[in-house]
Design a protein around this motif. Structure first.
Motif, PDB file in Angstrom:
ATOM      1  N   ALA A 144      52.925 -39.873  86.794  1.00  0.00           N
ATOM      2  CA  ALA A 144      51.765 -40.673  86.369  1.00  0.00           C
ATOM      3  C   ALA A 144      52.144 -42.137  86.224  1.00  0.00           C
ATOM      4  CB  ALA A 144      51.208 -40.122  85.058  1.00  0.00           C
ATOM      5  N   VAL A 145      53.297 -42.387  85.613  1.00  0.00           N
ATOM      6  CA  VAL A 145      53.746 -43.774  85.449  1.00  0.00           C
ATOM      7  C   VAL A 145      54.005 -44.410  86.811  1.00  0.00           C
ATOM      8  CG1 VAL A 145      55.599 -45.221  84.562  1.00  0.00           C
ATOM      9  CG2 VAL A 145      54.673 -43.384  83.143  1.00  0.00           C
ATOM     10  N   ALA A 146      54.635 -43.654  87.720  1.00  0.00           N
ATOM     11  CA  ALA A 146      54.994 -44.213  89.023  1.00  0.00           C
ATOM     12  C   ALA A 146      53.772 -44.448  89.903  1.00  0.00           C
ATOM     13  CB  ALA A 146      55.983 -43.275  89.725  1.00  0.00           C
ATOM     14  N   ILE A 147      52.920 -43.419  90.034  1.00  0.00           N
ATOM     15  CA  ILE A 147      51.795 -43.526  90.975  1.00  0.00           C
ATOM     16  C   ILE A 147      50.612 -44.268  90.365  1.00  0.00           C
ATOM     17  CG2 ILE A 147      50.131 -42.180  92.318  1.00  0.00           C
ATOM     18  CD1 ILE A 147      52.246 -40.026  92.627  1.00  0.00           C
ATOM     19  N   LEU A 148      50.168 -43.808  89.192  1.00  0.00           N
ATOM     20  CA  LEU A 148      48.998 -44.456  88.580  1.00  0.00           C
ATOM     21  C   LEU A 148      49.329 -45.851  88.089  1.00  0.00           C
ATOM     22  CD1 LEU A 148      47.420 -41.445  86.652  1.00  0.00           C
ATOM     23  CD2 LEU A 148      46.975 -42.259  88.972  1.00  0.00           C
ATOM     24  N   GLY A 149      50.568 -46.064  87.666  1.00  0.00           N
ATOM     25  CA  GLY A 149      50.970 -47.424  87.275  1.00  0.00           C
ATOM     26  C   GLY A 149      50.908 -48.376  88.452  1.00  0.00           C
ATOM     27  N   THR A 150      51.412 -47.925  89.610  1.00  0.00           N
ATOM     28  CA  THR A 150      51.335 -48.750  90.821  1.00  0.00           C
ATOM     29  C   THR A 150      49.887 -49.018  91.205  1.00  0.00           C
ATOM     30  OG1 THR A 150      53.419 -47.803  91.590  1.00  0.00           O
ATOM     31  CG2 THR A 150      52.031 -48.884  93.239  1.00  0.00           C
ATOM     32  N   TRP A 151      49.054 -47.959  91.106  1.00  0.00           N
ATOM     33  CA  TRP A 151      47.628 -48.139  91.415  1.00  0.00           C
ATOM     34  C   TRP A 151      46.985 -49.153  90.464  1.00  0.00           C
ATOM     35  CZ3 TRP A 151      43.488 -47.102  88.151  1.00  0.00           C
ATOM     36  CH2 TRP A 151      42.219 -47.201  88.734  1.00  0.00           C
ATOM     37  N   GLY A 152      47.284 -49.045  89.185  1.00  0.00           N
ATOM     38  CA  GLY A 152      46.673 -49.958  88.220  1.00  0.00           C
ATOM     39  C   GLY A 152      47.062 -51.402  88.474  1.00  0.00           C
ATOM     40  N   ILE A 153      48.345 -51.649  88.766  1.00  0.00           N
ATOM     41  CA  ILE A 153      48.788 -53.027  89.037  1.00  0.00           C
ATOM     42  C   ILE A 153      48.131 -53.556  90.310  1.00  0.00           C
ATOM     43  CG2 ILE A 153      50.799 -54.417  89.624  1.00  0.00           C
ATOM     44  CD1 ILE A 153      52.454 -52.572  87.829  1.00  0.00           C
ATOM     45  N   SER A 154      48.034 -52.696  91.340  1.00  0.00           N
ATOM     46  CA  SER A 154      47.416 -53.124  92.603  1.00  0.00           C
ATOM     47  C   SER A 154      45.949 -53.469  92.401  1.00  0.00           C
ATOM     48  CB  SER A 154      47.561 -52.016  93.650  1.00  0.00           C
ATOM     49  OG  SER A 154      48.916 -51.696  93.872  1.00  0.00           O
ATOM     50  N   MET A 155      45.226 -52.613  91.661  1.00  0.00           N
ATOM     51  CA  MET A 155      43.809 -52.876  91.429  1.00  0.00           C
ATOM     52  C   MET A 155      43.599 -54.130  90.571  1.00  0.00           C
ATOM     53  SD  MET A 155      42.038 -50.697  93.125  1.00  0.00           S
ATOM     54  CE  MET A 155      43.359 -50.894  94.359  1.00  0.00           C
ATOM     55  N   ALA A 156      44.504 -54.367  89.631  1.00  0.00           N
ATOM     56  CA  ALA A 156      44.389 -55.573  88.805  1.00  0.00           C
ATOM     57  C   ALA A 156      44.558 -56.824  89.657  1.00  0.00           C
ATOM     58  CB  ALA A 156      45.431 -55.532  87.692  1.00  0.00           C
ATOM     59  N   CYS A 157      45.542 -56.806  90.557  1.00  0.00           N
ATOM     60  CA  CYS A 157      45.750 -57.965  91.435  1.00  0.00           C
ATOM     61  C   CYS A 157      44.553 -58.161  92.354  1.00  0.00           C
ATOM     62  CB  CYS A 157      47.024 -57.773  92.251  1.00  0.00           C
ATOM     63  SG  CYS A 157      48.543 -57.761  91.266  1.00  0.00           S
ATOM     64  N   LEU A 158      44.037 -57.057  92.938  1.00  0.00           N
ATOM     65  CA  LEU A 158      42.879 -57.163  93.820  1.00  0.00           C
ATOM     66  C   LEU A 158      41.660 -57.677  93.062  1.00  0.00           C
ATOM     67  CD1 LEU A 158      41.544 -56.631  96.563  1.00  0.00           C
ATOM     68  CD2 LEU A 158      41.107 -54.282  95.805  1.00  0.00           C
ATOM     69  N   THR A 159      41.483 -57.233  91.828  1.00  0.00           N
ATOM     70  CA  THR A 159      40.343 -57.678  91.033  1.00  0.00           C
ATOM     71  C   THR A 159      40.408 -59.170  90.754  1.00  0.00           C
ATOM     72  OG1 THR A 159      40.212 -55.492  89.981  1.00  0.00           O
ATOM     73  CG2 THR A 159      39.085 -57.307  88.885  1.00  0.00           C
ATOM     74  N   VAL A 160      41.598 -59.658  90.431  1.00  0.00           N
ATOM     75  CA  VAL A 160      41.745 -61.089  90.150  1.00  0.00           C
ATOM     76  C   VAL A 160      41.452 -61.910  91.399  1.00  0.00           C
ATOM     77  CG1 VAL A 160      43.401 -62.875  89.527  1.00  0.00           C
ATOM     78  CG2 VAL A 160      43.351 -60.736  88.251  1.00  0.00           C
ATOM     79  N   VAL A 161      41.962 -61.460  92.562  1.00  0.00           N
ATOM     80  CA  VAL A 161      41.713 -62.192  93.809  1.00  0.00           C
ATOM     81  C   VAL A 161      40.219 -62.191  94.131  1.00  0.00           C
ATOM     82  CG1 VAL A 161      42.120 -62.175  96.293  1.00  0.00           C
ATOM     83  CG2 VAL A 161      44.010 -61.752  94.729  1.00  0.00           C
ATOM     84  N   THR A 162      39.579 -61.029  93.996  1.00  0.00           N
ATOM     85  CA  THR A 162      38.145 -60.938  94.261  1.00  0.00           C
ATOM     86  C   THR A 162      37.349 -61.790  93.273  1.00  0.00           C
ATOM     87  OG1 THR A 162      38.475 -58.682  95.058  1.00  0.00           O
ATOM     88  CG2 THR A 162      36.222 -59.343  94.562  1.00  0.00           C
ATOM     89  N   ALA A 163      37.744 -61.760  92.010  1.00  0.00           N
ATOM     90  CA  ALA A 163      37.049 -62.563  90.999  1.00  0.00           C
ATOM     91  C   ALA A 163      37.174 -64.047  91.302  1.00  0.00           C
ATOM     92  CB  ALA A 163      37.613 -62.251  89.614  1.00  0.00           C
ATOM     93  N   GLN A 164      38.305 -64.477  91.827  1.00  0.00           N
ATOM     94  CA  GLN A 164      38.475 -65.887  92.167  1.00  0.00           C
ATOM     95  C   GLN A 164      37.544 -66.283  93.305  1.00  0.00           C
ATOM     96  OE1 GLN A 164      40.566 -68.203  90.528  1.00  0.00           O
ATOM     97  NE2 GLN A 164      39.185 -69.508  91.706  1.00  0.00           N
ATOM     98  N   GLU A 165      37.404 -65.370  94.287  1.00  0.00           N
ATOM     99  CA  GLU A 165      36.481 -65.648  95.392  1.00  0.00           C
ATOM    100  C   GLU A 165      35.043 -65.725  94.885  1.00  0.00           C
ATOM    101  OE1 GLU A 165      34.957 -63.538  99.542  1.00  0.00           O
ATOM    102  OE2 GLU A 165      36.777 -62.825  98.542  1.00  0.00           O
ATOM    103  N   ILE A 166      34.675 -64.781  94.035  1.00  0.00           N
ATOM    104  CA  ILE A 166      33.325 -64.805  93.472  1.00  0.00           C
ATOM    105  C   ILE A 166      33.132 -66.025  92.582  1.00  0.00           C
ATOM    106  CG2 ILE A 166      31.759 -63.554  91.922  1.00  0.00           C
ATOM    107  CD1 ILE A 166      32.881 -60.965  92.969  1.00  0.00           C
TER     108      ILE A 166
END
Length: 691
Positions: free
Chosen positions: A21-43
């Motif tokens: 859970a730490v390895a897979i979901l942690g990686t997913w959470g960090i990736s989604m956080a980075c994508l959200t910030v990039v998308t939020a900057q575009e918006i």
């Protein structure tokens, strides 16, 4: 030594699950956080662009530039027709009281994956108008009813349009926050107004009596009429239609019939401040109400964006630019909440004489504020992507966990479990992939050790089985001997005593009675021995059942008929609940034995004057016979043991007999694949069996 608590060792799958859970979901959470910030900057960039363009949208909707453009027919109307200019100003505010930014309010353009949602950008707006001296004229924080209207003379004359006649407005904020609905004179209109349109009451026209303060009308008496009241009058006479092929009509013509029932909104006839009153008529008025959500700015809380903008008190467009610069430096332009102030000055450059020097003065200023949340918009746009990739990550976690569990943890756990238990052969499905090398070696070593232990344990198991069988047989023998001795003791004692009496010639006159008693006890012992033999054969499965088709109803009635004499002697009432015809396939003689036992017990243990209820019914694919009789209820122990051989509840219920009848009945029913049970009822006890 100090006492120290022993650390609890975690289970292997628990530890593996947490690590995955730490390895897979942690990686997913960090990736989604980075994508959200990039998308939020575009918006954010798009929202900032829309916010800066917002004043142009407001001005364009109200067509305010036409008042300063010589090529427009409205040029100069803000001086000659201040009511017309103010009406357009209110139109501009009402159109943007809540903004969605029209077609530009969508994330991205063109084709996109289904994972990226096409979402709108919620934007809270504020619009304020100031005059050239910096005085606030109107803002989106007001509750305004604005309209074009007819005078009484124009209404009576049947003027068919009021688009270029007169304009006015009413402040309808009175009583808005009153706890008592009666204190809110505009409450009914406020509740029915939706985006400036009256949806719930279909407002058609208003008749207002009051006095003007500039372009603001102070109402004294207000009446209104709805479409539901106007249209029936129109349908009765087509003369109200403007043309032969038109479905439009003038409400003034309908009103002149006298058939319209004007409804009173409120009446303050005694409160007109000594002003001369006028009566006007309004068709399809428009209304906007202050909206917004609370926000905190500069450490202070404001009830809406409009309230904050008014507090900042922009005197001119230059101040707006300065504040925008200060806001950017102060960090108000954030991904979480974007707050953009903007505006524009309205100056009549075309009518100014530049030869005299100087510059034209600002006639009025529009200030706007737009509040949006780029980060929330990004989260909404990426929601499906979160769900899709989250499910993919969860599926990957479960797949890896399942593989590790099958190939490593389960083989090791199986060996440990069998070592702690019976050392049985390891269970592994034939379609399960071969385990890893280490687990295969562990399984092989376990098998060799199991075989060695099994050879040693076989002899011990054989001896233990023989010993247990001998003990059980001895216990059964002793128990049966005890029951037999107990049951035979009384008839043997009676037979012995009466036989001695005959030998000693005691009471010769009772000789025949003694002989009858001896014969009766002998017959009782003979019946007991026969029933014991019958029970023994039934328990050993040595009885072959016949398969006959017979009527269970007829069999039951015939058995109770034999007991009818005894039942009448006790004054018993037997109630039958039988279907018309009920044929079953079973051993008729053995089933008759069961029914006779139930019937005899019911007649024996029912007190004089009681009832016996006999019922036969079908429950799904089974046949149930139930015999219920009035009596004292049985205890829990008696209900459980009443089917045991030689069991007696108490002296009051024993009533003689061998004590084997119910045990034999249960064996017969079970040989037929059925079951017997006993239960207490509100009035007694019921014995039942099903086949």
């Amino acid at each position: 030594m100090g006492w120290r608590r022993k650390a609890r060792t975690p289970r292997a799958m628990t530890a593996i699950t947490w690590l995955l859970a730490v390895a897979i979901l942690g990686t997913w959470g960090i990736s989604m956080a980075c994508l959200t910030v990039v998308t939020a900057q575009e918006i954010y960039d798009r929202l900032y662009e829309l916010s800066c363009d917002f004043p142009r949208e407001v001005s364009g909707y109200g067509r305010l530039e036409e008042f300063l453009d010589k090529s427009s027919p409205r040029y100069g109307d803000h001086r000659e027709r201040p009511d017309d200019w103010e009406n357009r100003l209110l139109q501009a505010i009402s159109s943007n009281i809540t903004a969605r930014c029209a077609s530009d309010s969508h994330y991205g353009t063109g084709e996109r994956s289904k994972l990226i949602r096409d979402v709108s950008y919620p934007m809270e707006t504020a619009v304020l108008f100031y005059d050239g001296d910096g005085k606030l004229l109107h803002s989106s924080g007001e509750d305004i009813l604005f309209f074009s209207y007819f005078t009484q003379a124009e209404w009576d004359a049947g003027v068919d349009t009021n688009s270029n006649l007169h304009h006015g407005w009413i402040d309808v904020s009175e009583g808005k926050d009153a706890a008592d609905p009666a204190a809110d004179p505009w409450g009914r209109l406020r509740e029915s107004a939706l985006d400036g349109h009256f949806r719930h009451i279909d407002l058609s026209a208003m008749r207002i009596t009051g006095f003007f303060d500039g372009t603001e009308l102070i109402p004294v008496t207000v009446h209104y009429v709805t479409d539901n009241e106007v249209w029936p009058v129109v349908e009765r006479n087509e003369q109200f239609f403007i043309g032969p092929d038109s479905d439009e009509y003038t409400i003034s013509a309908v009103d002149r019939t006298g058939e319209l029932a004007w409804q009173l909104l409120f009446d303050r006839s005694g409160d007109h401040r000594g002003q001369p009153l006028v009566t006007i008529y309004v068709e399809r008025p428009e209304m906007y109400q202050s909206k917004g959500t609370p926000l905190t700015y500069g450490g202070q809380r404001y009830e809406s964006l409009t309230a904050l903008t008014e507090e900042l008190d922009f005197p001119a467009w230059a101040s707006v630019a300065r504040y925008s610069s200060q806001l950017r430096e102060a960090g108000v332009f954030r991904l979480k909440e974007l707050l953009v102030f903007s505006g524009r000055d309205y100056v009549d450059y075309q009518n100014f004489d530049y030869s005299a020097g100087g510059a034209p003065e600002t006639e009025w200023t529009m200030v706007t504020a737009v509040r949006s949340r780029p980060l929330a918009c990004a989260v909404s746009a990426l929601r499906n992507l979160y769900i899709g990739t989250g499910l993919l990550g969860l599926g990957l976690l479960l797949a890896v966990r399942r593989s590790i569990k099958k190939r490593l943890v389960q083989p090791v756990a199986a060996v440990a479990e069998e070592m702690a238990g019976e050392w049985n052969e390891l269970r592994r499905r034939s379609d399960t992939p071969s385990p890893w090398r280490e687990t295969a070696a562990l399984a092989a070593a376990y098998g060799e050790e199991r075989d060695r232990r099994r050879m040693k344990d076989n002899e011990l198991a054989r001896l233990d089985t023989a010993l247990a069988y001998a003990r059980e047989a001895e216990q059964n023998r002793r128990q049966m001997t005890s029951h037999m001795a107990h049951e035979l003791k009384t008839p043997l004692a009676v037979t012995h005593s009466y036989a001695e009496g005959l030998r000693e010639h005691i009471a010769e006159e009772k000789r025949e009675k003694y002989i009858d008693v001896i014969l009766a006890e002998t017959e009782r012992m003979d019946a007991m021995v026969l029933e014991m033999l019958d029970l023994s054969r039934l328990e050993a499965g040595k009885v072959k059942l016949a398969r006959d088709d017979f009527s269970l109803v007829a069999l039951t009635e015939s058995i109770f008929a034999k007991l009818d004499r005894v039942a009448q002697g006790k004054g018993l009432e037997i109630i039958y609940s039988f279907p018309a015809d009920f044929t079953i396939t079973a051993d008729e003689g053995r089933i008759a034995q069961v029914v006779e036992n139930f019937a005899a017990n019911a007649v024996k243990y029912t007190p004089p004057g009681g009832q016996i209820r006999v019922k036969i019914r079908r429950e799904r694919s089974r046949t149930v016979l139930r015999v219920e009789n009035d009596s004292e209820p049985l205890g829990q122990e008696a209900l459980e043991r009443v089917w045991d051989a030689f069991y007696r509840t108490d002296e009051a219920r024993s009533g003689g007999g061998t004590g084997l009848g119910l045990a034999i009945a249960r064996q017969i029913v079970e040989l037929h694949g059925g079951k017997c049970w006993a239960e207490n009822t509100p009035t007694g006890v019921a014995f039942s069996f099903s086949l």
